[in-house]
Design an enzyme around this catalytic site. Sequence first.
Site, PDB file in Angstrom:
ATOM      1  N   LYS A  83      56.726 -15.494  43.241  1.00  0.00           N
ATOM      2  CA  LYS A  83      56.486 -15.110  44.635  1.00  0.00           C
ATOM      3  C   LYS A  83      55.391 -14.060  44.653  1.00  0.00           C
ATOM      4  O   LYS A  83      55.450 -13.060  43.909  1.00  0.00           O
ATOM      5  CB  LYS A  83      57.751 -14.485  45.213  1.00  0.00           C
ATOM      6  CG  LYS A  83      58.499 -15.374  46.172  1.00  0.00           C
ATOM      7  CD  LYS A  83      59.676 -14.614  46.761  1.00  0.00           C
ATOM      8  CE  LYS A  83      60.214 -15.317  47.976  1.00  0.00           C
ATOM      9  NZ  LYS A  83      61.373 -14.621  48.527  1.00  0.00           N
TER      10      LYS A  83
HETATM   11  O1  G3P Z   1      63.800 -14.224  50.736  1.00  0.00           O
HETATM   12  C1  G3P Z   1      63.025 -13.797  51.785  1.00  0.00           C
HETATM   13  C2  G3P Z   1      63.660 -13.803  53.160  1.00  0.00           C
HETATM   14  O2  G3P Z   1      64.443 -14.933  53.342  1.00  0.00           O
HETATM   15  C3  G3P Z   1      64.332 -12.531  53.535  1.00  0.00           C
HETATM   16  O3  G3P Z   1      65.125 -12.634  54.681  1.00  0.00           O
HETATM   17  O4  G3P Z   1      66.892 -11.682  56.095  1.00  0.00           O
HETATM   18  O5  G3P Z   1      65.534 -10.148  54.627  1.00  0.00           O
HETATM   19  O6  G3P Z   1      64.528 -11.195  56.641  1.00  0.00           O
HETATM   20  P1  G3P Z   1      65.554 -11.347  55.551  1.00  0.00           P
END
Ligand code: G3P
Length: 215
Positions: A83
């Site tokens: 990533k």
């Molecule tokens: O993995 C990245 C993403 O899905 C993070 O989600 O809930 O931290 O905005 P969130």
Amino acid sequence: MKFFIDTANIEEIKKAWELGVIDGVTTNPSLISKEKREPTSLLREICHIVAGPVSAEAMSLKADEIVEEAEGLAKIHDNIVVKIPMTEDGLMAVKRLSAGEIETNVTLVFSPSQALLAAKAGATYVSLFVGRLDDISHTGMGIAREVREIFKNYLFDAKIIVASIRNPIHVVEVAKIGADIATIPYSVITKLTRHPLTDIGIKNFLSDWEEVKGK
Ligand code: G3P
């Protein structure tokens, strides 16, 4: 449509894998940090549970250093996808890595223009954070729809990962848009299985069956 699980928690990954609906895993530095474990051994263990891509984030900010870190992460296991945050240096690193065997996932993408650049640089995956857009009163899924249209227009190889999923409706919307992948937290995966009428139906069938057995 593929489902990835968005977590670094071994128990959640094992349970989701056993459900048979998971095709890969995405982690990020915050998710890894929650596990209070040495990251390399944690990522290796995840790769041994799930036979599919496992995203691990490079934390360097300069192109040369991102490439070096990506090469190190890729050595953990063949299924590691690196990533890389959506920056100019990130794009340079993606371009260089796309010439080799290392797969990349351009992350923290919030606009169609960022997604377009990531695809042009040769990203394997592009992660759109829809929930975080919703949080600031933008329509995250609208951006996902635009990116899907752009990638279709030009037959880009990059796969769209819709990330930052917060609820079952998000998952259904991803399916309707036709994006390649939804990366979903474990709590949302379990919510997807449930319906109150299913629970009522099971309860009624069980009680009717008790009567059959009593005769
Ligand atoms: O993995 C990245 C993403 O899905 C993070 O989600 O809930 O931290 O905005 P969130």
